[in-house]
Design a protein around this motif. Structure first.
Motif, PDB file in Angstrom:
ATOM      1  N   GLU A 419      88.026  57.506 118.653  1.00  0.00           N
ATOM      2  CA  GLU A 419      87.400  58.836 118.567  1.00  0.00           C
ATOM      3  C   GLU A 419      88.107  59.639 117.478  1.00  0.00           C
ATOM      4  N   ALA A 421      88.737  63.629 115.617  1.00  0.00           N
ATOM      5  CA  ALA A 421      88.685  65.089 115.696  1.00  0.00           C
ATOM      6  C   ALA A 421      89.225  65.649 114.386  1.00  0.00           C
ATOM      7  N   TYR A 436      86.974  65.920 119.594  1.00  0.00           N
ATOM      8  CA  TYR A 436      86.786  64.475 119.536  1.00  0.00           C
ATOM      9  C   TYR A 436      85.345  64.030 119.776  1.00  0.00           C
ATOM     10  N   SER A 464      97.357  58.314 120.048  1.00  0.00           N
ATOM     11  CA  SER A 464      96.707  59.082 118.986  1.00  0.00           C
ATOM     12  C   SER A 464      97.557  59.040 117.718  1.00  0.00           C
TER      13      SER A 464
END
Length: 476
Positions: A419, A421, A436, A464
């Motif tokens: 994902e 962002a 996200y 992340s």
């Protein structure tokens, strides 16, 4: 000093393995501890017989936690001071280990590839290349990336030859109307050596048509293309006068060199052939250098005897045929080359000198940290997962759509469960957050002029990673 040598390879044996083995044995001989990280196989057995410590891994992402924990356990009992890596998957693991262990690392680049050097040139202590040509290729790449300031980290350390083993024997033969002439192709027989094999077929056809029943061949090597080669050789000359003897090493390889009148070979094998006083036609995976004589030996040295070039695009038709004709018909030339080869090797390619230079650099830059760096298991797991996300990024593209709008795209090797962002910064202030989603790109319109940057976030499960783009100057 404890030196860790990660080495990733596809072929079970080859010049890369010999380079790493040579370094490991030299360091061990000089009283240092060595651990090699590599895949299981023939090379592992050779390391074990040489009493070199081994940690086996396939370098797969899924094996990272297990591999890293094995190395951390080793580090607790015998502190690792230096990591000397080779390219690709081994270098990827090396950067993570350097971060976790807080130790310096070195990389050796062997050929015409860049190994994404722009992503780590600021972190690596030194990058060794095996020839000036490889070094210039890397410098050209760094220049394109705006990283000329790191040229000082590049140094040539060539492949070394064991001149105690591969030495000249005065047994040269001179062809006449009855004597046969032996030419040996010494190379791995794999896909990455296909250019060498294709040029060999040209030589085989030429010898059949012009020196029928006088030239016979030995193929010294093994690989995935061996059976295909055997079929092709049979098509060209019914398989007559061609013998496949497989992979040879040490004294067995020496005997193949000694029993040959001419060697056709790339890189390290070309060097060993010259060290034995044999005429060598150098051809590597990237280029045809030709018969190494007083006119083109420097070209060979520069290109690591065929490691730099554009394969068939640079090849001049008829080159190998002309070289074979010259060396077969000119006995005085062969005598001259018997002197040239060993002299060239003794001047530039002594194994002891090459390895001693490496060791001197290791000793100069070795870590002075005496306290072990402790990492708990939870932090370690997070660090590994974050690093695997980081190394999954292939490229970041910024595209100007209009004077007010840009597109930013994060290109990955694999998008599964990733994902993305985005935080938009003007100067140092966050002006917008885009949360996200599975989309790896956004289009963003600027409302006013200024200097902007975008922080890109990537998330996979609980791990992340984020990074900032370069400054975007907006003029409306």
């Amino acid at each position: 000093m404890h030196i860790l040598i990660p080495i990733f390879f596809n072929a079970p044996l080859g010049g890369l393995h010999l380079n790493a083995m040579s370094t490991a044995l030299h360091c061990k001989k000089n009283g240092h501890d060595v651990t090699v990280v590599c895949k299981k196989g023939i090379f592992t057995e050779k390391l074990r017989k040489a009493n070199i410590n081994i940690i086996n891994t396939n370098f797969n992402d899924s094996e990272y936690p297990l591999t890293v924990n094995k190395i951390l356990e080793l580090n607790r009992t015998k502190k690792i001071d230096i990591i000397h890596s080779h390219p690709f998957q081994s270098r990827k693991l090396t950067i993570l280990l350097s971060r976790i262990l807080d130790v310096p690392f070195f990389v050796t680049i062997h050929g015409r590839h860049t190994d994404n050097i722009e992503t780590y040139i600021d972190k690596v202590e030194m990058v060794f290349t095996v020839s000036e040509g490889v070094k210039d290729f890397v410098k050209e790449h760094l220049t394109k990336k705006g990283l000329r300031k790191y040229f000082y980290k590049l140094l040539v350390v060539p492949n070394g030859v064991d001149m105690e083993l591969f030495k000249r024997v005065n047994n040269s033969r001179f062809i006449d109307n009855t004597e046969r002439f032996k030419i040996s192709l010494v190379s791995r027989l794999d896909k990455d050596k296909e250019f060498i094999i294709d040029i060999f077929y040209k030589a085989l056809r030429f010898a059949k048509n012009n020196f029928s029943q006088k030239v016979y061949w030995t193929i010294v090597g093994d690989g995935t293309l061996k059976e295909e080669m055997q079929r092709k050789v049979k098509e060209i000359n019914n398989g007559d006068f061609v013998k496949f003897v497989g992979w040879k090493e040490n004294n067995e390889l020496l005997m193949e060199y000694i029993d040959s009148d001419v060697i056709i070979a790339p890189g390290r094998s070309a060097l060993e052939g010259m060290s034995c006083g044999k005429p060598v036609i150098a051809i590597g995976s990237k280029a045809y250098i030709g018969l190494i004589d007083k006119e083109n030996w420097l070209k060979g040295v520069y290109a690591n005897f065929g490691g730099i070039g554009n394969k068939i695009e640079d090849y001049i038709e008829g080159s190998i045929e002309n070289d074979i004709k010259r060396v077969i018909e000119d006995g005085l030339l062969r005598q001259e080359l018997e002197e040239l080869g060993p002299n060239l090797i003794s001047q530039f390619y002594k194994e002891e000198e090459a390895n001693s230079n490496l060791l001197r650099f290791f000793q100069m830059i070795r870590s002075n940290i005496t306290k072990q760096k402790e990492t708990n298991q939870e932090d370690l797991s997070e660090q590994i997962s974050s690093y695997l996300i980081e190394t999954n990024i292939k490229n970041t593209l910024l595209t100007q759509l209009t004077n007010k709008e840009i597109k930013i795209e994060v290109v990955c090797h694999d998008y599964e469960n990733i994902e993305f962002a985005w935080y938009i910064f003007k100067e140092n202030n966050v002006i917008q957050k885009i949360y996200y989603s599975s989309s790896n790109s956004i289009n963003y319109k600027f409302n006013e002029p200024g200097k902007y940057r975008i922080r890109c976030f990537l998330r996979k499960e609980q791990a992340s990673f984020s990074f900032l783009t370069k400054v975007i100057n907006v003029k409306i």
